[in-house]
Design a protein around this motif. Structure first.
Motif, PDB file in Angstrom:
ATOM      1  N   VAL A  23       0.790  -1.058  -0.171  1.00  0.00           N
ATOM      2  CA  VAL A  23      -0.002  -0.103   0.086  1.00  0.00           C
ATOM      3  C   VAL A  23       0.889   1.228   0.017  1.00  0.00           C
ATOM      4  CG1 VAL A  23      -1.488   1.218   1.443  1.00  0.00           C
ATOM      5  CG2 VAL A  23      -2.121  -1.035   0.922  1.00  0.00           C
ATOM      6  N   VAL A  24       1.994   1.310   0.851  1.00  0.00           N
ATOM      7  CA  VAL A  24       2.705   2.531   0.837  1.00  0.00           C
ATOM      8  C   VAL A  24       3.609   2.545  -0.315  1.00  0.00           C
ATOM      9  CG1 VAL A  24       4.939   3.335   2.052  1.00  0.00           C
ATOM     10  CG2 VAL A  24       3.037   2.468   3.369  1.00  0.00           C
ATOM     11  N   THR A  25       4.059   1.586  -0.960  1.00  0.00           N
ATOM     12  CA  THR A  25       4.763   1.770  -2.323  1.00  0.00           C
ATOM     13  C   THR A  25       4.022   2.061  -3.342  1.00  0.00           C
ATOM     14  OG1 THR A  25       6.260  -0.292  -1.410  1.00  0.00           O
ATOM     15  CG2 THR A  25       6.077   0.365  -3.542  1.00  0.00           C
ATOM     16  N   LEU A  26       2.543   1.423  -3.502  1.00  0.00           N
ATOM     17  CA  LEU A  26       1.900   1.898  -4.672  1.00  0.00           C
ATOM     18  C   LEU A  26       1.197   3.365  -4.347  1.00  0.00           C
ATOM     19  CD1 LEU A  26       0.367  -1.564  -5.067  1.00  0.00           C
ATOM     20  CD2 LEU A  26       2.066  -0.564  -6.441  1.00  0.00           C
ATOM     21  N   SER A  27       1.389   3.832  -3.338  1.00  0.00           N
ATOM     22  CA  SER A  27       0.644   5.198  -3.218  1.00  0.00           C
ATOM     23  C   SER A  27       1.610   6.349  -3.295  1.00  0.00           C
ATOM     24  CB  SER A  27       0.018   5.249  -1.558  1.00  0.00           C
ATOM     25  OG  SER A  27       1.005   5.142  -0.737  1.00  0.00           O
ATOM     26  N   VAL A  28       2.847   5.853  -3.538  1.00  0.00           N
ATOM     27  CA  VAL A  28       3.642   7.025  -3.679  1.00  0.00           C
ATOM     28  C   VAL A  28       3.740   7.511  -5.141  1.00  0.00           C
ATOM     29  CG1 VAL A  28       6.111   7.532  -3.569  1.00  0.00           C
ATOM     30  CG2 VAL A  28       5.164   6.138  -1.691  1.00  0.00           C
ATOM     31  N   GLY A  29       3.465   6.628  -6.054  1.00  0.00           N
ATOM     32  CA  GLY A  29       3.602   7.013  -7.573  1.00  0.00           C
ATOM     33  C   GLY A  29       4.708   6.857  -8.158  1.00  0.00           C
ATOM     34  N   TRP A  30       5.695   6.001  -7.495  1.00  0.00           N
ATOM     35  CA  TRP A  30       6.874   5.808  -8.073  1.00  0.00           C
ATOM     36  C   TRP A  30       6.891   4.915  -9.372  1.00  0.00           C
ATOM     37  CZ3 TRP A  30       8.899   3.659  -3.047  1.00  0.00           C
ATOM     38  CH2 TRP A  30       9.445   4.790  -2.195  1.00  0.00           C
ATOM     39  N   PRO A  31       7.815   5.225 -10.451  1.00  0.00           N
ATOM     40  CA  PRO A  31       7.880   4.212 -11.714  1.00  0.00           C
ATOM     41  C   PRO A  31       8.605   2.786 -11.179  1.00  0.00           C
ATOM     42  CG  PRO A  31       9.476   5.936 -11.738  1.00  0.00           C
ATOM     43  CD  PRO A  31       8.856   6.336 -10.685  1.00  0.00           C
ATOM     44  N   GLY A  32       7.823   1.675 -11.461  1.00  0.00           N
ATOM     45  CA  GLY A  32       8.427   0.524 -11.161  1.00  0.00           C
ATOM     46  C   GLY A  32       8.370   0.270  -9.642  1.00  0.00           C
ATOM     47  N   PRO A  33       7.140   0.562  -8.842  1.00  0.00           N
ATOM     48  CA  PRO A  33       7.117   0.712  -7.384  1.00  0.00           C
ATOM     49  C   PRO A  33       7.415  -0.795  -6.707  1.00  0.00           C
ATOM     50  CG  PRO A  33       5.020   0.738  -8.284  1.00  0.00           C
ATOM     51  CD  PRO A  33       5.962   0.699  -9.572  1.00  0.00           C
ATOM     52  N   LEU A  34       7.162  -1.616  -7.336  1.00  0.00           N
ATOM     53  CA  LEU A  34       7.051  -3.049  -6.671  1.00  0.00           C
ATOM     54  C   LEU A  34       8.443  -3.478  -6.093  1.00  0.00           C
ATOM     55  CD1 LEU A  34       4.279  -5.054  -8.418  1.00  0.00           C
ATOM     56  CD2 LEU A  34       4.171  -3.725  -6.424  1.00  0.00           C
ATOM     57  N   LEU A  35       9.462  -2.843  -6.849  1.00  0.00           N
ATOM     58  CA  LEU A  35      10.701  -3.536  -6.454  1.00  0.00           C
ATOM     59  C   LEU A  35      11.321  -2.143  -5.599  1.00  0.00           C
ATOM     60  CD1 LEU A  35      12.030  -5.183  -9.396  1.00  0.00           C
ATOM     61  CD2 LEU A  35      11.347  -6.297  -7.227  1.00  0.00           C
ATOM     62  N   ARG A  36      10.943  -1.125  -5.500  1.00  0.00           N
ATOM     63  CA  ARG A  36      11.420   0.098  -4.644  1.00  0.00           C
ATOM     64  C   ARG A  36      11.543  -0.448  -3.262  1.00  0.00           C
ATOM     65  NH1 ARG A  36      11.691   5.485  -6.924  1.00  0.00           N
ATOM     66  NH2 ARG A  36      12.453   6.081  -4.885  1.00  0.00           N
ATOM     67  N   LEU A  37      10.430  -0.907  -2.797  1.00  0.00           N
ATOM     68  CA  LEU A  37      10.352  -1.412  -1.345  1.00  0.00           C
ATOM     69  C   LEU A  37       9.949  -2.846  -1.393  1.00  0.00           C
ATOM     70  CD1 LEU A  37       8.504   1.546   0.466  1.00  0.00           C
ATOM     71  CD2 LEU A  37      10.741   0.978   0.461  1.00  0.00           C
ATOM     72  N   PRO A  38      11.027  -3.757  -1.629  1.00  0.00           N
ATOM     73  CA  PRO A  38      10.615  -5.151  -1.874  1.00  0.00           C
ATOM     74  C   PRO A  38      10.484  -5.911  -0.650  1.00  0.00           C
ATOM     75  CG  PRO A  38      12.941  -4.868  -2.059  1.00  0.00           C
ATOM     76  CD  PRO A  38      12.314  -3.628  -1.557  1.00  0.00           C
ATOM     77  N   GLN A  39      10.321  -5.338   0.674  1.00  0.00           N
ATOM     78  CA  GLN A  39      10.124  -6.226   1.762  1.00  0.00           C
ATOM     79  C   GLN A  39       8.928  -7.199   1.499  1.00  0.00           C
ATOM     80  OE1 GLN A  39      11.001  -3.082   1.611  1.00  0.00           O
ATOM     81  NE2 GLN A  39      12.167  -2.496   3.206  1.00  0.00           N
ATOM     82  N   TRP A  40       7.876  -6.917   0.849  1.00  0.00           N
ATOM     83  CA  TRP A  40       6.776  -7.745   0.720  1.00  0.00           C
ATOM     84  C   TRP A  40       7.025  -9.157  -0.019  1.00  0.00           C
ATOM     85  CZ3 TRP A  40       5.305  -9.153  -4.021  1.00  0.00           C
ATOM     86  CH2 TRP A  40       5.771  -8.490  -4.951  1.00  0.00           C
ATOM     87  N   ILE A  41       8.142  -9.032  -0.732  1.00  0.00           N
ATOM     88  CA  ILE A  41       8.656 -10.353  -1.248  1.00  0.00           C
ATOM     89  C   ILE A  41       9.215 -11.213  -0.392  1.00  0.00           C
ATOM     90  CG2 ILE A  41      10.116 -11.334  -3.084  1.00  0.00           C
ATOM     91  CD1 ILE A  41      10.023  -8.581  -4.657  1.00  0.00           C
ATOM     92  N   LEU A  42       9.820 -10.473   0.632  1.00  0.00           N
ATOM     93  CA  LEU A  42      10.262 -11.535   1.947  1.00  0.00           C
ATOM     94  C   LEU A  42       9.191 -12.151   2.918  1.00  0.00           C
ATOM     95  CD1 LEU A  42      13.690  -9.632   2.539  1.00  0.00           C
ATOM     96  CD2 LEU A  42      13.397 -11.489   1.564  1.00  0.00           C
ATOM     97  N   LEU A  43       8.276 -11.363   2.922  1.00  0.00           N
ATOM     98  CA  LEU A  43       7.187 -11.281   3.840  1.00  0.00           C
ATOM     99  C   LEU A  43       6.053 -12.443   3.444  1.00  0.00           C
ATOM    100  CD1 LEU A  43       6.804  -7.584   5.014  1.00  0.00           C
ATOM    101  CD2 LEU A  43       7.878  -9.567   6.460  1.00  0.00           C
ATOM    102  N   LEU A  44       5.643 -12.316   2.356  1.00  0.00           N
ATOM    103  CA  LEU A  44       4.855 -13.285   1.676  1.00  0.00           C
ATOM    104  C   LEU A  44       5.072 -14.765   1.852  1.00  0.00           C
ATOM    105  CD1 LEU A  44       2.963 -11.333  -1.228  1.00  0.00           C
ATOM    106  CD2 LEU A  44       1.983 -11.887   0.969  1.00  0.00           C
ATOM    107  N   PRO A  45       6.332 -15.346   1.431  1.00  0.00           N
ATOM    108  CA  PRO A  45       6.624 -16.597   1.571  1.00  0.00           C
ATOM    109  C   PRO A  45       6.389 -17.279   3.063  1.00  0.00           C
ATOM    110  CG  PRO A  45       8.342 -15.626   0.346  1.00  0.00           C
ATOM    111  CD  PRO A  45       7.353 -14.460   0.870  1.00  0.00           C
TER     112      PRO A  45
END
Length: 126
Positions: A94-116
């Motif tokens: 939510v925080v990453t996608l709300s900022v409006g960065w290009p290619g946001p999913l890898l700017r704060l990739p912590q979610w990739i570690l948490l979901l597994p």
């Protein structure tokens, strides 16, 4: 022994290690050296440590649940930990996608570690 919960616990402890090492280098050190007022700076520093403890205790708890498989409440606690990690991942997304960065999913990739951890804990809880 519940292999799913064992994998979830080991993964959670790895996430905790990444948080402590990379988080200190990439987040805590710059935070402590920035011009932010002391009170909010120290609150954020304390929150970072709280998350460190939370990740460590979650990993240890999952390892305990893996060994105590079949004990009443194991599944409920595993579901709680799974939900906990989904909530952490959702917060980062939510925080990453709300900022409006290009290619946001890898700017704060912590979610990739948490979901597994969430998926492994949920599989072990089922």
């Amino acid at each position: 022994m519940n292999g799913w919960l064992l994998a979830a616990g080991i993964t959670a402890l790895a996430v905790a290690a990444v948080h402590v090492v990379a988080g200190h280098r990439d987040v805590v050190s710059p935070l402590l050296s920035c011009g932010l007022a002391d009170e909010p700076k120290r609150v954020l520093h304390a929150v970072w440590h709280m998350v460190s403890v939370d990740l460590l205790l979650s990993g240890l708890g999952l390892l305990y649940l893996a060994v105590a498989n079949g004990t009443p409440g194991t599944g409920l606690v595993a579901w709680f930990v799974a939900a906990h990690f989904v909530a952490y991942a959702a917060a980062f997304l939510v925080v990453t996608l709300s900022v409006g960065w290009p290619g946001p999913l890898l700017r704060l990739p912590q979610w990739i570690l948490l979901l597994p951890v969430a998926f492994l804990a949920a599989a072990g809880a089922a």
